[in-house]
Design a protein around this motif. Sequence first.
Motif, PDB file in Angstrom:
ATOM      1  N   THR A  59      74.024 -29.703 -27.341  1.00 39.43           N
ATOM      2  CA  THR A  59      73.568 -30.689 -26.664  1.00 39.43           C
ATOM      3  C   THR A  59      72.101 -31.220 -27.118  1.00 39.43           C
ATOM      4  N   TYR A  60      71.866 -32.391 -26.848  1.00 32.37           N
ATOM      5  CA  TYR A  60      70.694 -33.206 -27.557  1.00 32.37           C
ATOM      6  C   TYR A  60      70.049 -34.135 -26.369  1.00 32.37           C
ATOM      7  N   VAL A  61      68.653 -33.953 -26.548  1.00 32.27           N
ATOM      8  CA  VAL A  61      67.857 -35.162 -25.697  1.00 32.27           C
ATOM      9  C   VAL A  61      68.249 -36.398 -26.320  1.00 32.27           C
ATOM     10  N   LYS A  62      68.575 -37.672 -25.675  1.00 32.05           N
ATOM     11  CA  LYS A  62      68.990 -38.853 -26.269  1.00 32.05           C
ATOM     12  C   LYS A  62      67.936 -39.562 -27.563  1.00 32.05           C
ATOM     13  N   SER A  63      66.822 -38.757 -27.386  1.00 26.77           N
ATOM     14  CA  SER A  63      65.890 -39.602 -28.670  1.00 26.77           C
ATOM     15  C   SER A  63      65.981 -38.832 -29.772  1.00 26.77           C
ATOM     16  N   VAL A  64      66.633 -37.702 -29.833  1.00 26.36           N
ATOM     17  CA  VAL A  64      66.971 -36.845 -31.209  1.00 26.36           C
ATOM     18  C   VAL A  64      68.321 -36.804 -31.803  1.00 26.36           C
ATOM     19  N   LYS A  65      69.328 -37.478 -30.684  1.00 27.92           N
ATOM     20  CA  LYS A  65      70.889 -37.255 -30.875  1.00 27.92           C
ATOM     21  C   LYS A  65      70.909 -38.137 -32.357  1.00 27.92           C
ATOM     22  N   GLY A  66      71.630 -37.440 -33.120  1.00 26.26           N
ATOM     23  CA  GLY A  66      72.127 -38.132 -34.468  1.00 26.26           C
ATOM     24  C   GLY A  66      71.075 -37.838 -35.521  1.00 26.26           C
ATOM     25  N   ARG A  67      69.991 -37.219 -35.113  1.00 27.79           N
ATOM     26  CA  ARG A  67      69.055 -37.107 -36.259  1.00 27.79           C
ATOM     27  C   ARG A  67      68.695 -35.497 -36.266  1.00 27.79           C
ATOM     28  N   PHE A  68      68.791 -34.777 -35.266  1.00 29.13           N
ATOM     29  CA  PHE A  68      68.712 -33.501 -35.080  1.00 29.13           C
ATOM     30  C   PHE A  68      69.978 -32.734 -35.187  1.00 29.13           C
ATOM     31  N   THR A  69      69.993 -31.534 -35.817  1.00 28.94           N
ATOM     32  CA  THR A  69      71.240 -30.663 -35.619  1.00 28.94           C
ATOM     33  C   THR A  69      70.905 -29.171 -35.623  1.00 28.94           C
ATOM     34  N   ASN A  70      71.205 -28.867 -34.094  1.00 23.98           N
ATOM     35  CA  ASN A  70      70.995 -27.502 -33.524  1.00 23.98           C
ATOM     36  C   ASN A  70      72.058 -26.387 -34.178  1.00 23.98           C
ATOM     37  N   SER A  71      71.745 -25.227 -34.870  1.00 24.66           N
ATOM     38  CA  SER A  71      72.774 -24.351 -35.223  1.00 24.66           C
ATOM     39  C   SER A  71      72.136 -22.964 -35.248  1.00 24.66           C
ATOM     40  N   ARG A  72      73.124 -21.814 -35.309  1.00 28.01           N
ATOM     41  CA  ARG A  72      72.772 -20.422 -35.246  1.00 28.01           C
ATOM     42  C   ARG A  72      73.653 -19.711 -36.099  1.00 28.01           C
ATOM     43  N   GLU A  73      73.038 -18.698 -36.499  1.00 24.94           N
ATOM     44  CA  GLU A  73      73.619 -17.778 -37.321  1.00 24.94           C
ATOM     45  C   GLU A  73      73.523 -16.365 -36.551  1.00 24.94           C
ATOM     46  N   ASN A  74      74.647 -16.071 -35.723  1.00 23.97           N
ATOM     47  CA  ASN A  74      74.441 -14.645 -34.689  1.00 23.97           C
ATOM     48  C   ASN A  74      74.235 -13.513 -35.522  1.00 23.97           C
ATOM     49  N   ALA A  75      74.939 -13.352 -36.916  1.00 19.75           N
ATOM     50  CA  ALA A  75      74.766 -11.964 -37.368  1.00 19.75           C
ATOM     51  C   ALA A  75      73.494 -11.841 -38.227  1.00 19.75           C
ATOM     52  N   GLN A  76      72.891 -12.800 -38.183  1.00 17.48           N
ATOM     53  CA  GLN A  76      71.277 -12.797 -38.716  1.00 17.48           C
ATOM     54  C   GLN A  76      70.153 -13.067 -37.450  1.00 17.48           C
ATOM     55  N   ASN A  77      70.843 -13.124 -36.274  1.00 15.98           N
ATOM     56  CA  ASN A  77      69.829 -13.267 -34.955  1.00 15.98           C
ATOM     57  C   ASN A  77      68.986 -14.287 -35.385  1.00 15.98           C
ATOM     58  N   SER A  78      69.657 -15.526 -35.726  1.00 16.94           N
ATOM     59  CA  SER A  78      68.809 -16.842 -36.211  1.00 16.94           C
ATOM     60  C   SER A  78      69.286 -18.018 -35.544  1.00 16.94           C
ATOM     61  N   LEU A  79      68.097 -19.001 -35.022  1.00 16.06           N
ATOM     62  CA  LEU A  79      68.163 -20.104 -34.627  1.00 16.06           C
ATOM     63  C   LEU A  79      67.777 -21.076 -35.729  1.00 16.06           C
ATOM     64  N   TYR A  80      68.364 -22.431 -35.621  1.00 20.41           N
ATOM     65  CA  TYR A  80      67.926 -23.511 -36.684  1.00 20.41           C
ATOM     66  C   TYR A  80      67.868 -24.669 -36.068  1.00 20.41           C
ATOM     67  N   LEU A  81      67.029 -25.803 -36.456  1.00 19.93           N
ATOM     68  CA  LEU A  81      66.908 -26.875 -36.003  1.00 19.93           C
ATOM     69  C   LEU A  81      66.741 -27.667 -37.182  1.00 19.93           C
ATOM     70  N   GLN A  82      67.630 -28.489 -37.644  1.00 22.05           N
ATOM     71  CA  GLN A  82      67.505 -29.251 -38.857  1.00 22.05           C
ATOM     72  C   GLN A  82      67.118 -30.842 -38.103  1.00 22.05           C
ATOM     73  N   MET A  83      65.801 -31.236 -38.778  1.00 21.10           N
ATOM     74  CA  MET A  83      65.387 -32.325 -38.171  1.00 21.10           C
ATOM     75  C   MET A  83      65.552 -33.505 -39.434  1.00 21.10           C
ATOM     76  N   ASP A  84      66.265 -34.643 -39.176  1.00 21.12           N
ATOM     77  CA  ASP A  84      66.250 -35.473 -40.177  1.00 21.12           C
ATOM     78  C   ASP A  84      65.621 -36.834 -39.549  1.00 21.12           C
ATOM     79  N   ASN A  85      65.327 -37.799 -40.556  1.00 20.68           N
ATOM     80  CA  ASN A  85      64.798 -39.105 -40.139  1.00 20.68           C
ATOM     81  C   ASN A  85      63.779 -39.031 -39.189  1.00 20.68           C
TER      82      ASN A  85
END
Length: 125
Positions: A59-85
């Motif tokens: 889920t995302y705050v309205k101001s970043v929806k469509g521009r940011f993508t939150n993802s995770r790789e549990n096998a690597q204990n990692s969290l990511y935030l792809q921020m575009d535009n």
Amino acid sequence: QVQLVESGGGLVQPGGSLRLSCAASGFTFGEFHMNWFRQAPGKEVEWVSSINGGGGIATYVKSVKGRFTNSRENAQNSLYLQMDNLKAEDTAIYYCSQCRERNFWLCETADSSVRGQGTQVIVSS
């Protein structure tokens, strides 16, 4: 001991992209929902995004929806935030945070006390 280390911030022009990473340790990463927060200069901490433990719901705050993508790789204990535009108003210190709520839908309002040191994002021409 919970440890969260963010990286990937920097200076980027408006319209550009950045990918933030968060390395987690000290807990069973996949069993916790995770949050991204940010704090702009002179402003309060703002919730940006939540992702559930399995990584299938974000889920995302309205101001970043469509521009940011939150993802995770549990096998690597990692969290990511792809921020575009990226926009100037995205300028802030970004933090990853462990959500201590079992109910994912409460993560948006969970406290951000368990978080890393942050990574600075500056969007400027």
